[in-house]
Structures are given as structure tokens and as C-alpha cells.
Enzyme design. Structure first.
Site, PDB file in Angstrom:
ATOM      1  CB  VAL A  57      24.866  34.780  26.945  1.00 14.50           C
ATOM      2  CG1 VAL A  57      23.387  34.628  27.284  1.00 14.50           C
ATOM      3  CG2 VAL A  57      25.251  33.843  25.798  1.00 14.50           C
ATOM      4  CB  VAL A  83      38.107  50.580  29.608  1.00 14.48           C
ATOM      5  CG1 VAL A  83      38.607  51.635  30.589  1.00 14.48           C
ATOM      6  CG2 VAL A  83      37.109  51.203  28.627  1.00 14.48           C
ATOM      7  CE1 TYR A 110      31.409  41.256  30.860  1.00  9.74           C
ATOM      8  CE2 TYR A 110      31.915  41.292  28.512  1.00  9.74           C
ATOM      9  CZ  TYR A 110      31.742  41.954  29.715  1.00  9.74           C
ATOM     10  OH  TYR A 110      31.888  43.324  29.763  1.00  9.74           O
ATOM     11  CE  LYS A 126      28.527  43.582  30.591  1.00  7.27           C
ATOM     12  NZ  LYS A 126      28.126  44.631  31.541  1.00  7.27           N
TER      13      LYS A 126
HETATM   14  P1  NAP Z   1      36.069  46.437  37.139  1.00  7.34           P
HETATM   15  O1  NAP Z   1      37.234  47.332  37.235  1.00  7.34           O
HETATM   16  O2  NAP Z   1      36.206  44.995  37.437  1.00  7.34           O
HETATM   17  O3  NAP Z   1      34.893  47.065  38.043  1.00  7.34           O
HETATM   18  C1  NAP Z   1      33.682  46.411  38.207  1.00  7.34           C
HETATM   19  C2  NAP Z   1      32.925  47.106  39.301  1.00  7.34           C
HETATM   20  O4  NAP Z   1      31.652  46.430  39.483  1.00  7.34           O
HETATM   21  C3  NAP Z   1      33.640  47.048  40.653  1.00  7.34           C
HETATM   22  O5  NAP Z   1      33.436  48.249  41.335  1.00  7.34           O
HETATM   23  C4  NAP Z   1      32.929  45.900  41.348  1.00  7.34           C
HETATM   24  O6  NAP Z   1      32.995  45.970  42.759  1.00  7.34           O
HETATM   25  C5  NAP Z   1      31.518  46.157  40.858  1.00  7.34           C
HETATM   26  N1  NAP Z   1      30.616  45.049  41.126  1.00  7.34           N
HETATM   27  C6  NAP Z   1      30.710  43.755  40.749  1.00  7.34           C
HETATM   28  N2  NAP Z   1      29.688  43.055  41.255  1.00  7.34           N
HETATM   29  C7  NAP Z   1      28.934  43.919  41.983  1.00  7.34           C
HETATM   30  C8  NAP Z   1      27.764  43.798  42.754  1.00  7.34           C
HETATM   31  N3  NAP Z   1      27.149  42.621  42.929  1.00  7.34           N
HETATM   32  N4  NAP Z   1      27.244  44.908  43.343  1.00  7.34           N
HETATM   33  C9  NAP Z   1      27.848  46.087  43.186  1.00  7.34           C
HETATM   34  N5  NAP Z   1      28.977  46.276  42.505  1.00  7.34           N
HETATM   35  C10 NAP Z   1      29.518  45.188  41.898  1.00  7.34           C
HETATM   36  O7  NAP Z   1      35.435  46.473  35.670  1.00  7.34           O
HETATM   37  P2  NAP Z   1      35.242  47.651  34.605  1.00  7.34           P
HETATM   38  O8  NAP Z   1      36.089  47.314  33.435  1.00  7.34           O
HETATM   39  O9  NAP Z   1      35.350  48.981  35.249  1.00  7.34           O
HETATM   40  O10 NAP Z   1      33.734  47.362  34.154  1.00  7.34           O
HETATM   41  C11 NAP Z   1      32.641  48.231  34.408  1.00  7.34           C
HETATM   42  C12 NAP Z   1      31.522  47.861  33.455  1.00  7.34           C
HETATM   43  O11 NAP Z   1      31.953  48.052  32.104  1.00  7.34           O
HETATM   44  C13 NAP Z   1      31.117  46.390  33.540  1.00  7.34           C
HETATM   45  O12 NAP Z   1      29.708  46.290  33.418  1.00  7.34           O
HETATM   46  C14 NAP Z   1      31.805  45.768  32.343  1.00  7.34           C
HETATM   47  O13 NAP Z   1      31.151  44.602  31.909  1.00  7.34           O
HETATM   48  C15 NAP Z   1      31.697  46.898  31.338  1.00  7.34           C
HETATM   49  N6  NAP Z   1      32.664  46.825  30.239  1.00  7.34           N
HETATM   50  C16 NAP Z   1      34.003  46.917  30.467  1.00  7.34           C
HETATM   51  C17 NAP Z   1      34.885  46.880  29.396  1.00  7.34           C
HETATM   52  C18 NAP Z   1      36.366  47.010  29.590  1.00  7.34           C
HETATM   53  O14 NAP Z   1      37.103  46.942  28.593  1.00  7.34           O
HETATM   54  N7  NAP Z   1      36.853  47.222  30.807  1.00  7.34           N
HETATM   55  C19 NAP Z   1      34.392  46.732  28.086  1.00  7.34           C
HETATM   56  C20 NAP Z   1      33.011  46.639  27.878  1.00  7.34           C
HETATM   57  C21 NAP Z   1      32.154  46.713  28.966  1.00  7.34           C
HETATM   58  P3  NAP Z   1      34.158  45.224  43.616  1.00  7.34           P
HETATM   59  O15 NAP Z   1      35.342  46.124  43.600  1.00  7.34           O
HETATM   60  O16 NAP Z   1      33.524  45.090  44.958  1.00  7.34           O
HETATM   61  O17 NAP Z   1      34.416  43.902  42.944  1.00  7.34           O
END
Ligand code: NAP
Length: 275
Positions: free
Chosen positions: A194, A229, A192, A196
Site C-alpha cells: 500500500v 535486488v 509495504y 508503494k
Molecule cells: P536497504 O538496503 O534496506 O536500504 C534502505 C536505505 O533507506 C538505508 O540506507 C536506510 O538507512 C534508508 N532509510 C530508511 N529510513 C530512512 C529515513 N527515515 N531517512 C533516511 N534514510 C532512511 O534497502 P534497498 O533494497 O536498498 O531499498 C532502497 C529502495 O528500493 C527502497 O525504497 C525500497 O523500498 C526499494 N525497493 C527495493 C527492492 C529490492 O528488491 N531491494 C525492490 C523494490 C523496491 P539506514 O541504514 O539508516 O537504515
């Protein structure tokens, strides 16, 4: 003038849905939820509708090149391009997941780095003058950068790295995990992280290209961290709500007309971070 349009990938839940919610309130134009699964995407649009907000929906699986080109063609045809694109879709294996590390590396890099790269390839030409691009990366990518070998760090911080070289390095990581040689090759044990690191560097590369190739179009492109988050990805112990996590991505998506900065930066809590 044609209707303005904002598109958020992976926005059926989590931070992506919160970004759409905020854009529905603050962006003058059409706002699109996109999701790989039509049912989950439409359900998310209905949930916002019950809050009195109007989001549109279009299918978009960033891992499927046909889905990307179909969506790009749709926005070009209906809106003449895109004003705001937030590349939010991403995946992470749980710490407890027992999937072999090389498989985790391949799958994680495919979505977070290579598929997001495909999105940029197909959507950058559609971004209208004054457009805003936001790539949702992570502070984990910055931490991972500092854990890479000095030689890798030097490339990831250089101003002359190309997308081709970067993609070669990302693939080298995946290939090295298959031979169990990634540590000797200078990489830390985090797929993850790498992915990012790669996404943040890719954002900087595309920002430099935009400045060079479209110097008068006023487009701003940045990578950001939403913070830690509470979502399905990060679990219930994280301190920020999804709406709080959306604040920095939305700030970058709505940088005012005529702004010249930030551009090509990694931003967290609305502040440019060192790289
Ligand atoms: P999440 O609740 O798991 O949501 C991820 C979203 O991405 C879901 O809607 C998922 O769809 C979608 N997705 C995954 N693969 C996909 C694909 N091939 N095509 C289209 N959509 C796809 O995660 P989140 O925490 O909201 O994360 C959102 C972003 O923030 C990510 O890039 C994550 O790396 C980044 N981030 C999160 C945190 C944190 O603390 N949460 C911190 C730093 C960065 P499905 O529902 O269909 O699986």
C-alpha cells in the site's frame, strides 16, 4: 552557472549507495550521499572514496521534518537548488516479523509514503529548470493496486486525485488496520504494498502539477522499480546486484536535457509500465 547537484536519500547502503556510485561516474556535478545516521553516511562516502569516487555527504532523516528543512536550506544556500533528487529511502518489515500488522502499517506508511511526501513538499520548490526527480517505488505497489477494491483502484488510477485525497486514503488504510477492518474496506494485507501504491500515485500527482505549474521548466518526475535486488531489505536470494538495481533509477535521473518523456510514469527495466 552554479555547480549542478544530485541528492539521493537513504544512500548509505543498498540501492541508494549504488545509485550514488553510478551518478559519481555519470553525472556532471556534485553527488550527495544522504543518510539519517552521520556515521553510516560518512563511512559510505569513504567506501566510495576507496573506489576512487568522490561523493559528498549531508545528514538527512526523511522522518524528521527539521532534518528535511535543514537539508533543503543547505542545498538552496550552497547550490541555489537541486538538479537531481532520488527519493530512495524506504523500509520494509521482514515477512517473519511478528510486530502487529497495524503497527507495521503505521510505521511503513510513515516512511515510505508520508515522509517521502514531505521530501517532495520541501524539495520540489528547489528543483532547478531541467531537473529530474525519481521516486523509488516498487512493482509490489502495482501488484497491490490490482488487489485493492474496484473503488480504490478507480481512485488510484484517476487523473483528478489530489495529494490531499491520496493522503486521506493512505491514512484510512492505517486507521482501518487498527480496527482490523482494512480487508472489508477494500485493502490487501500488505503495508509495504500500500505504501508503494501510494508513492507511485503521489509521483503521478506531482508530475501533473509540475506540468501545470512549471510548464516551461522541463522538469521530469517519475516513479520506478529497481527490480528485485540483493540488499538488507530483500535478502541474498534476489537476482540483481545493487549496481544492477540502480540502472533504472539512474536512467531516469539522467534523462537528457530537452527530453519530454517519460514523465509521471511508473518505470521498470527502463520501460514505462502499465498502471
Ligand atoms: P536497504 O538496503 O534496506 O536500504 C534502505 C536505505 O533507506 C538505508 O540506507 C536506510 O538507512 C534508508 N532509510 C530508511 N529510513 C530512512 C529515513 N527515515 N531517512 C533516511 N534514510 C532512511 O534497502 P534497498 O533494497 O536498498 O531499498 C532502497 C529502495 O528500493 C527502497 O525504497 C525500497 O523500498 C526499494 N525497493 C527495493 C527492492 C529490492 O528488491 N531491494 C525492490 C523494490 C523496491 P539506514 O541504514 O539508516 O537504515
Amino acid at each position: 552557472m552554479s555547480t549542478r547537484v544530485a541528492v539521493v536519500t537513504g544512500s548509505n547502503k543498498g540501492i541508494g549507495l549504488a545509485i550514488v556510485r553510478a551518478l559519481c561516474k555519470q553525472f556532471q556535478g556534485a553527488v550527495y550521499i544522504t543518510a539519517r545516521d552521520v556515521g553510516r553516511g560518512q563511512e559510505a562516502a569513504e567506501s566510495l572514496s576507496s573506489e576512487g569516487l568522490k561523493a559528498m555527504f549531508h545528514q538527512l532523516d526523511i522522518n524528521d521534518p527539521n532534518s528535511i528543512t535543514a537539508a533543503a536550506a543547505y542545498f538552496k544556500e550552497k547550490y541555489g537548488g537541486v538538479d537531481v533528487l532520488v527519493n530512495n529511502a524506504g523500509i520494509a518489515f521482514k515477512n517473519a516479523d511478528t510486530t502487529p500488522f497495524d503497527v507495521q502499517a503505521e510505521v511503513t506508511l510513515k516512511t515510505n509514503y508520508f515522509a517521502t511526501g514531505d521530501m517532495l513538499t520541501h524539495f520540489l520548490p528547489l528543483i532547478k529548470k531541467g531537473g529530474r526527480l525519481v521516486n523509488v517505488s516498487s512493482f509490489v505497489g502495482s501488484r497491490t493496486l490490482n488487489q485493492c477494491s474496484p473503488a480504490l483502484q478507480q481512485r488510484f488510477r484517476s487523473e483528478d486525485i489530489t495529494e490531499e485525497e491520496l493522503s486521506g486514503l493512505m491514512q484510512r488504510f492505517v486507521d482501518a488496520t487498527k480496527k482490523g477492518e482494512h480487508k472489508q474496506d477494500g485493502w490487501p494485507e500488505t503495508a509495504y504494498g500500500v505504501s508503494k501504491t501510494g508513492l507511485t500515485v503521489l509521483s503521478m500527482i506531482h508530475a501533473r502539477r509540475l506540468s501545470k505549474e512549471r510548464p516551461n521548466d522541463g522538469i521530469l518526475l517519475n516513479a520506478c522499480c529497481p527490480g528485485w535486488v540483493r540488499t538488507d531489505m530483500a535478502g541474498p536470494k534476489a537476482p540483481k546486484s545493487p549496481d544492477e538495481g540502480a540502472v533504472t533509477p539512474v536512467y531516469l535521473a539522467l534523462l537528457p536535457a530537452g527530453a519530454t518523456a517519460p514523465h509521471g510514469k511508473f518505470v521498470s527495466d527502463k520501460e514505462v509500465q502499465p498502471w
